[in-house]
Design an enzyme around this catalytic site. Structure first.
Site, short mmCIF file in Angstrom:
data_model
loop_
_atom_site.label_atom_id
_atom_site.label_comp_id
_atom_site.label_asym_id
_atom_site.label_seq_id
_atom_site.Cartn_x
_atom_site.Cartn_y
_atom_site.Cartn_z
CB SER A 105 -8.28 1.65 27.12
OG SER A 105 -8.49 0.90 28.28
CE1 TYR A 119 -8.23 6.64 29.87
CE2 TYR A 119 -9.24 4.59 30.63
CZ TYR A 119 -8.23 5.26 29.95
OH TYR A 119 -7.24 4.54 29.33
CE LYS A 142 -7.72 6.63 26.06
NZ LYS A 142 -6.75 7.42 25.28
C1 UD1 Z 1 -7.99 0.38 34.63
C2 UD1 Z 1 -8.59 0.27 33.25
C3 UD1 Z 1 -7.60 0.63 32.18
C4 UD1 Z 1 -6.98 1.96 32.46
C5 UD1 Z 1 -6.32 1.91 33.82
C6 UD1 Z 1 -5.72 3.27 34.10
C7 UD1 Z 1 -10.32 -1.40 32.98
C8 UD1 Z 1 -10.64 -2.83 32.72
N1 UD1 Z 1 -9.04 -1.08 33.00
O1 UD1 Z 1 -7.13 -0.73 34.82
O2 UD1 Z 1 -8.24 0.68 30.93
O3 UD1 Z 1 -6.05 2.26 31.47
O4 UD1 Z 1 -7.30 1.59 34.81
O5 UD1 Z 1 -5.74 3.62 35.41
O6 UD1 Z 1 -11.19 -0.59 33.17
N2 UD1 Z 1 -5.22 -3.23 42.78
C9 UD1 Z 1 -5.08 -3.55 44.12
N3 UD1 Z 1 -4.48 -2.64 44.93
C10 UD1 Z 1 -4.03 -1.43 44.48
C11 UD1 Z 1 -4.18 -1.11 43.12
C12 UD1 Z 1 -4.79 -2.03 42.30
O7 UD1 Z 1 -5.47 -4.63 44.56
O8 UD1 Z 1 -3.53 -0.64 45.30
C13 UD1 Z 1 -5.84 -4.21 41.88
C14 UD1 Z 1 -7.12 -3.74 41.24
O9 UD1 Z 1 -8.23 -4.06 42.02
C15 UD1 Z 1 -7.11 -4.52 39.93
C16 UD1 Z 1 -5.62 -4.68 39.61
O10 UD1 Z 1 -4.94 -4.43 40.83
O11 UD1 Z 1 -7.63 -5.79 40.12
C17 UD1 Z 1 -5.13 -3.72 38.56
O12 UD1 Z 1 -5.56 -2.41 38.90
P1 UD1 Z 1 -5.05 -1.11 38.11
O13 UD1 Z 1 -3.57 -1.17 37.98
O14 UD1 Z 1 -5.64 0.07 38.77
O15 UD1 Z 1 -5.62 -1.30 36.65
P2 UD1 Z 1 -7.12 -1.57 36.14
O16 UD1 Z 1 -8.11 -1.05 37.11
O17 UD1 Z 1 -7.20 -3.00 35.75
#
Ligand code: UD1
Length: 340
Positions: free
Chosen positions: A126, A151, A155
């Protein structure tokens, strides 16, 4: 036909990779403990390819069962190892569960790899190994920082364990693939992501809100130092990601690797903000999302996206699908699972 073992092959990325392996002419054997997947995924894979993968229900933490499996299934040419727990928040609450699921299982698997002299190993890693990046886009030369969650640590440690094993093994070659944010589903809508409970990731939360399973999507903060204030990520279509695994495997099988342990970023190279993902979804689905701006989520990094040069030039792989294709496929999948 060359036999490839896919651990966690009924999971989200594993199932899409099983499909691409079959389409490439490999015989696929899947092991999965069904802890975060279900056996109907076998039918989904078969619907797409017309080929039934072998499925064995197996918990990789059961050392005896793992050993028995490798005694029973001889002639495995390569392994793609997906089986792992992946929820960042849960890993903070239950670190030992994560070390057991992601590290103990990997060690048992590698012990059998050594014993049976299996040469080709692909590891599901990841971009989280880079932590909060100093420079964007992130190249593979970026330093590995202290992990931001148990987590993420599994990795990092997993990669080190594999690299150490490659050093002493006379036959083992391995590639770690560092994924950015996988989204979307197979275009047939026969397989896709199946989150248990309330989704933590953005895309399933969007599609579940659109279909009415969740009332409202919260955008976690709009005061970040990005063009529209929301976090930026590199969203990659899961089918593009799956294809990269087949290319990496071919590279090892054909001895095209330049060292016994290699690692590549898998992303599109393009960052998209949370609002851009929402706009893409609304555009392709025609559904207006009920969303609000909320507080920042603890642990979120401001922006992260891949430098894809190494994967493009050395691995010979490039993401081809667009964000709109990914959000549309995720929507088609959500609608399909709600009909069935
Ligand atoms: C993170 C990890 C990734 C992991 C993944 C699994 C990092 C950089 N990435 O991804 O390695 O495999 O989690 O869970 O550590 N968001 C919202 N509202 C929501 C959900 C998400 O605004 O309800 C936003 C988050 O703040 C983020 C983006 O959407 O900015 C993506 O979030 P998400 O899909 O959870 O992935 P990551 O946190 O980037």
């Amino acid at each position: 036909m060359k036999k490839i073992l896919v651990t966690g092959g009924l999971g989200y990325i594993g199932s899409h990779t099983a499909v691409e392996l079959q389409l490439e002419g490999y015989e696929v054997i899947i092991i999965d403990d069904l802890s975060n997947s279900n056996q109907q995924v076998v039918d989904g894979i078969t619907t797409i390819t017309g080929l039934v993968p072998t499925f064995v229900k197996l918990d990789l933490k059961d050392k005896t069962a793992v050993s028995d499996f490798f005694n029973r299934y001889s002639g495995i040419e390569g392994i793609i190892h997906f089986a792992a727990s992946k929820a960042v928040g849960e890993s903070v609450q239950r670190p030992l569960l994560y070390y057991e699921n992601n590290i103990t299982a990997l060690v048992y698997l590698l012990q059998e790899v050594e014993k049976h002299q299996i040469s080709n190993f692909i590891f599901s890693s990841s971009c989280t190994v880079y932590g909060e990046a100093d420079q964007l886009p992130i190249t593979e030369q970026a330093p590995i920082k202290v992990a931001m969650s148990p987590y993420g640590n599994t990795k990092q440690i997993g990669e080190e364990i594999i690299q150490d094993t490659c050093k002493i093994s006379s036959v083992l070659k391995a590639i770690s693939l560092r994924y950015f944010n996988p989204i979307g589903a197979h275009e047939s809508a026969a397989i896709g992501e199946l989150p248990l409970g309330v989704p933590q990731n953005l895309l399933p939360f969007i599609t579940q809100t659109a279909i009415g399973k969740r009332e409202q999507l919260t955008v976690f903060g709009d005061t970040y130092d990005t063009p529209d204030g929301t976090c930026v990520r590199d969203y990659i279509h899961v089918v593009d990601l799956a294809k990269a695994h087949v290319i990496a495997l071919n590279r090892l099988i054909n001895n095209q690797n330049t060292s016994s342990y290699e690692f590549f970023n898998l992303g599109t190279g393009k960052g998209s903000s949370v609002l851009e993902v929402i706009q893409s979804f609304e555009r392709v689905s025609g559904v207006k999302l009920n969303c609000k701006i909320g507080e920042r989520r603890e642990g979120d990094v401001t922006a992260i996206f891949a430098d894809t040069k190494k994967a493009n030039e050395i691995l010979g792989w490039k993401a081809e699908k667009t964000l709109d294709e990914a959000t549309l496929s995720a929507w088609n999948w959500e609608q399909k699972i709600n009909r069935s």
